[in-house]
Design an enzyme around this catalytic site. Structure first.
Site, short mmCIF file in Angstrom:
data_model
loop_
_atom_site.label_atom_id
_atom_site.label_comp_id
_atom_site.label_asym_id
_atom_site.label_seq_id
_atom_site.Cartn_x
_atom_site.Cartn_y
_atom_site.Cartn_z
CB SER A 28 -31.85 71.56 -83.18
OG SER A 28 -32.85 72.42 -82.67
CE1 TYR A 41 -35.36 68.37 -85.67
CE2 TYR A 41 -35.22 69.92 -83.84
CZ TYR A 41 -34.87 69.55 -85.12
OH TYR A 41 -34.04 70.35 -85.86
#
Length: 151
Positions: A28, A41
């Site tokens: 990501s 995350y």
């Protein structure tokens, strides 16, 4: 993160022996520009970048490639709900929540919209294909052109 590591470790020796193969990690953009609301995350996505680059180093001189795809905010049921919860207007529509998110939290996005999963898939298909034979050890973005200077 560890499921990708275990899967890659299982197939990696066979790929090296056959002198062909592709390993792709889906990370990501949060792996390099971690938003404050998503530190938990972002750190797992940073780890994927390190693993991918390290594995790519072990492919030197082979036809095996190891790369990471770094999508930005991608449209899904979960992200739409997340953006609606973040919105300043109670009961904001998905469109209103998305617009506010990019205005307030991702001003640096050139796209100013959520990306579609098929846009990520197209990049994955390319990296998995013979067309990407010269691309290895790369972190390839599909995130709308974020500029680091705004963060």
């Amino acid at each position: 993160m560890m499921s990708g590591v275990r899967l890659a470790r299982h197939y990696f020796p066979q790929m090296l022996q056959k002198n062909e193969g592709r390993i792709l990690f889906i990370s990501s953009e949060s792996g390099i520009m971690t938003p404050g609301e998503m530190v938990h995350y972002g750190m797992t996505k940073s780890a994927q970048l390190a693993i991918s680059r390290g594995m790519a180093e072990a492919t030197r001189g082979t036809n095996v490639t190891v790369n990471t795809v770094m999508p930005g905010p991608t449209r899904s049921e979960g992200i739409v709900e997340f953006l609606q919860k973040m919105a300043s207007k109670p009961n904001a529509t998905p469109e209103e929540a998305e617009k506010e998110f990019f205005e307030k939290h991702r001003q640096s996005s050139l796209l100013q919209r959520l990306i579609d999963d098929t846009e990520v898939a197209n990049l994955v298909v390319y990296l998995a294909s013979p067309l990407s034979a010269a691309t290895t050890g790369a972190a390839v973005r599909a995130e709308g052109g974020l500029l680091r200077s705004i963060y």
